[in-house]
Motif scaffolding. Structure first.
Motif, PDB file in Angstrom:
ATOM      1  N   ASP A 167      -8.452  -3.821  -3.562  1.00 36.38           N
ATOM      2  CA  ASP A 167      -8.596  -4.393  -2.594  1.00 36.38           C
ATOM      3  C   ASP A 167     -10.492  -4.898  -3.262  1.00 36.38           C
ATOM      4  O   ASP A 167     -10.690  -6.398  -1.754  1.00 36.38           O
ATOM      5  CB  ASP A 167     -10.004  -3.366  -1.486  1.00 36.38           C
ATOM      6  N   ARG A 168     -10.818  -5.194  -4.272  1.00 32.84           N
ATOM      7  CA  ARG A 168     -11.919  -5.217  -3.810  1.00 32.84           C
ATOM      8  C   ARG A 168     -12.142  -6.627  -5.149  1.00 32.84           C
ATOM      9  O   ARG A 168     -12.511  -8.436  -5.032  1.00 32.84           O
ATOM     10  CB  ARG A 168     -13.016  -4.846  -4.907  1.00 32.84           C
ATOM     11  N   ARG A 172      -7.843 -11.090  -8.714  1.00 30.24           N
ATOM     12  CA  ARG A 172      -7.890 -11.284 -10.299  1.00 30.24           C
ATOM     13  C   ARG A 172      -7.065  -9.643 -10.635  1.00 30.24           C
ATOM     14  O   ARG A 172      -7.474  -9.411 -11.896  1.00 30.24           O
ATOM     15  CB  ARG A 172      -9.337 -11.027 -10.386  1.00 30.24           C
ATOM     16  N   LEU A 173      -6.422  -8.993 -10.149  1.00 36.14           N
ATOM     17  CA  LEU A 173      -6.418  -7.901 -10.502  1.00 36.14           C
ATOM     18  C   LEU A 173      -4.610  -7.207 -10.048  1.00 36.14           C
ATOM     19  O   LEU A 173      -4.718  -7.287  -9.073  1.00 36.14           O
ATOM     20  CB  LEU A 173      -6.771  -6.182  -9.961  1.00 36.14           C
ATOM     21  N   GLN A 174      -3.919  -7.490 -10.849  1.00 36.20           N
ATOM     22  CA  GLN A 174      -2.492  -7.440 -10.702  1.00 36.20           C
ATOM     23  C   GLN A 174      -2.364  -5.136 -11.126  1.00 36.20           C
ATOM     24  O   GLN A 174      -2.717  -5.303 -12.064  1.00 36.20           O
ATOM     25  CB  GLN A 174      -1.563  -8.060 -11.349  1.00 36.20           C
ATOM     26  N   LEU A 175      -1.461  -4.693 -10.200  1.00 37.93           N
ATOM     27  CA  LEU A 175      -0.914  -3.304 -10.016  1.00 37.93           C
ATOM     28  C   LEU A 175      -0.464  -3.307 -10.061  1.00 37.93           C
ATOM     29  O   LEU A 175       0.254  -3.880  -9.288  1.00 37.93           O
ATOM     30  CB  LEU A 175      -2.010  -3.103  -9.014  1.00 37.93           C
ATOM     31  N   VAL A 176       0.439  -3.078 -10.876  1.00 38.49           N
ATOM     32  CA  VAL A 176       1.980  -2.392 -11.228  1.00 38.49           C
ATOM     33  C   VAL A 176       2.088  -0.687 -10.768  1.00 38.49           C
ATOM     34  O   VAL A 176       2.051  -0.151 -12.476  1.00 38.49           O
ATOM     35  CB  VAL A 176       2.765  -3.326 -12.447  1.00 38.49           C
ATOM     36  N   THR A 177       2.622  -0.395 -10.505  1.00 36.84           N
ATOM     37  CA  THR A 177       2.968   1.035 -10.709  1.00 36.84           C
ATOM     38  C   THR A 177       4.235   1.684 -10.295  1.00 36.84           C
ATOM     39  O   THR A 177       5.188   1.481  -9.898  1.00 36.84           O
ATOM     40  CB  THR A 177       2.868   2.117  -9.182  1.00 36.84           C
ATOM     41  N   VAL A 178       4.611   2.686 -11.539  1.00 34.91           N
ATOM     42  CA  VAL A 178       5.845   2.891 -11.686  1.00 34.91           C
ATOM     43  C   VAL A 178       5.835   4.851 -11.878  1.00 34.91           C
ATOM     44  O   VAL A 178       4.898   5.299 -12.334  1.00 34.91           O
ATOM     45  CB  VAL A 178       6.409   2.154 -13.092  1.00 34.91           C
TER      46      VAL A 178
END
Length: 352
Positions: A167-168, A172-178
């Motif tokens: 959120d911040r 600039r932050l790419q988040l991928v969850t598996v």
């Protein structure tokens, strides 16, 4: 030189059913000693039935400024039968004191512009959380892709902390969850992050060739699979950094050379040296510890790298190595806990 100090527990936060975060207060007079780089770890120790138990836990809080931290936060996941993790989850309370070694470890990133990425599994998020939060806060020209694998959403450590970072820093932050045991409403299908899957997934997520540094952290199988996938995609070994958690088994890092029948070990530690006779079958660390109880170590399993020392002279057989990078072994560093003398005289330097 690594040293232990008693630090008071300021908070015990339940993360999942089987993990907690411990916040430790650092008094002003010790803050310089506990200054740490993002990604480093702490060794905690206690005595159980007269036996000293040490365990290593990564720091998840951002790296401090030049004055050092006023607090430190580590994540602890329960290991079945674990002497320290069971204690942490069931017995530690606010106000307790823990013996904590000063920070160590080389799984670190000095903030700099560029694109970085991490592939983590389970509790492997802990040091990467410190790396990501420090990098994005200090370097406005940096971006990060975090690929994390967990069993279920309920078992995911630091879920809220990572979401807050996203959120911040949404651009600039790419988040991928598996998730391996649970389907998600959106995102990637469930399944493990193995070598084959990563080889196809990574080029679709980001420009692999432009990533300045890859950080792999978690169980042995995940880290080995991720490393193999990156090698297959042409990533140079110098850009891959890894830290392995939970090594139950794995190949040895050396051949079958026999240890010397009679050997003396000379070691320099904290500015003082000594020479001692090695006993049959013991590691270099065990020889040194019999005479210098202040020798640095934590896991004794070749994983944490706390016992890293420079081999000044002689030859050794290093049974396992899950902590030192190729550049370090090429330069002459060994893990004292896994090294056995092959020559009649061996000299180590823990201070170098």
């Amino acid at each position: 030189m690594a040293r232990f100090h008693p630090l008071q527990v300021a908070a015990v936060d339940r993360l999942t059913d089987d993990s907690v975060a411990l916040t430790l207060t650092v008094p002003p007079e010790l803050r310089a000693e506990y200054r740490h780089a993002p990604g480093q770890h702490l060794a905690l120790r206690r005595r159980v039935d007269g036996t000293e138990v040490r365990r290593t836990y990564s720091i998840c809080s951002p790296a401090p400024d030049t004055e050092g931290p006023s607090s430190l936060r580590v994540g602890v996941r329960l290991v079945e039968g674990g002497a320290f993790s069971t204690y942490a989850l069931k017995e530690i309370n606010v106000g307790d004191e823990l013996e904590v070694m000063t920070p160590a470890g080389r799984f670190t990133l000095e903030p700099a512009p560029g694109l970085y990425a991490a592939i983590v599994g389970g509790s492997g998020i802990t040091p990467v959380l410190s790396i990501v939060s420090t990098l994005l806060a200090r370097e406005p020209e940096a971006r990060f892709c975090l690929i994390r694998g967990d069993r279920t959403a309920a078992s995911t450590m630091f879920l809220e902390e990572v979401a807050d970072l996203k959120d911040r820093y949404p651009e600039r932050l790419q988040l991928v969850t598996v998730l391996s045991r649970e389907e998600q409403q959106a995102g990637l299908p469930s399944g493990r992050l193995d070598r084959e899957r990563l080889a196809g997934l990574l080029p679709a997520l980001l420009p692999v060739e432009r990533v300045a540094g890859w950080f792999l952290c978690g169980p042995y199988g995940l880290v080995q699979g991720a490393e193999g996938a990156l090698h297959g995609l042409g990533v140079d070994r110098a850009r891959i950094h890894q830290e392995i958690f939970h090594v139950d088994s794995g190949p040895t890092a050396a051949g079958t050379a026999s240890a010397a029948a009679h050997s003396t070990v000379t070691a320099r530690l904290d500015g003082r040296g000594g020479t001692w006779q090695a006993q049959e079958g013991e590691s270099l660390l065990e020889t040194v510890l019999r005479n210098r109880p202040d020798a640095p170590y934590a896991c004794k399993g070749g994983v944490c790298g706390t016992c890293r020392a420079f081999l000044v002279s002689g030859e050794v057989r290093m049974d396992r190595n899950f902590a030192l990078e190729q550049e370090e072994t090429d330069a002459g560093y060994v893990l004292a806990c896994q090294s056995h003398p092959l020559t009649e005289q061996v000299e180590l330097d823990f201070d170098r």
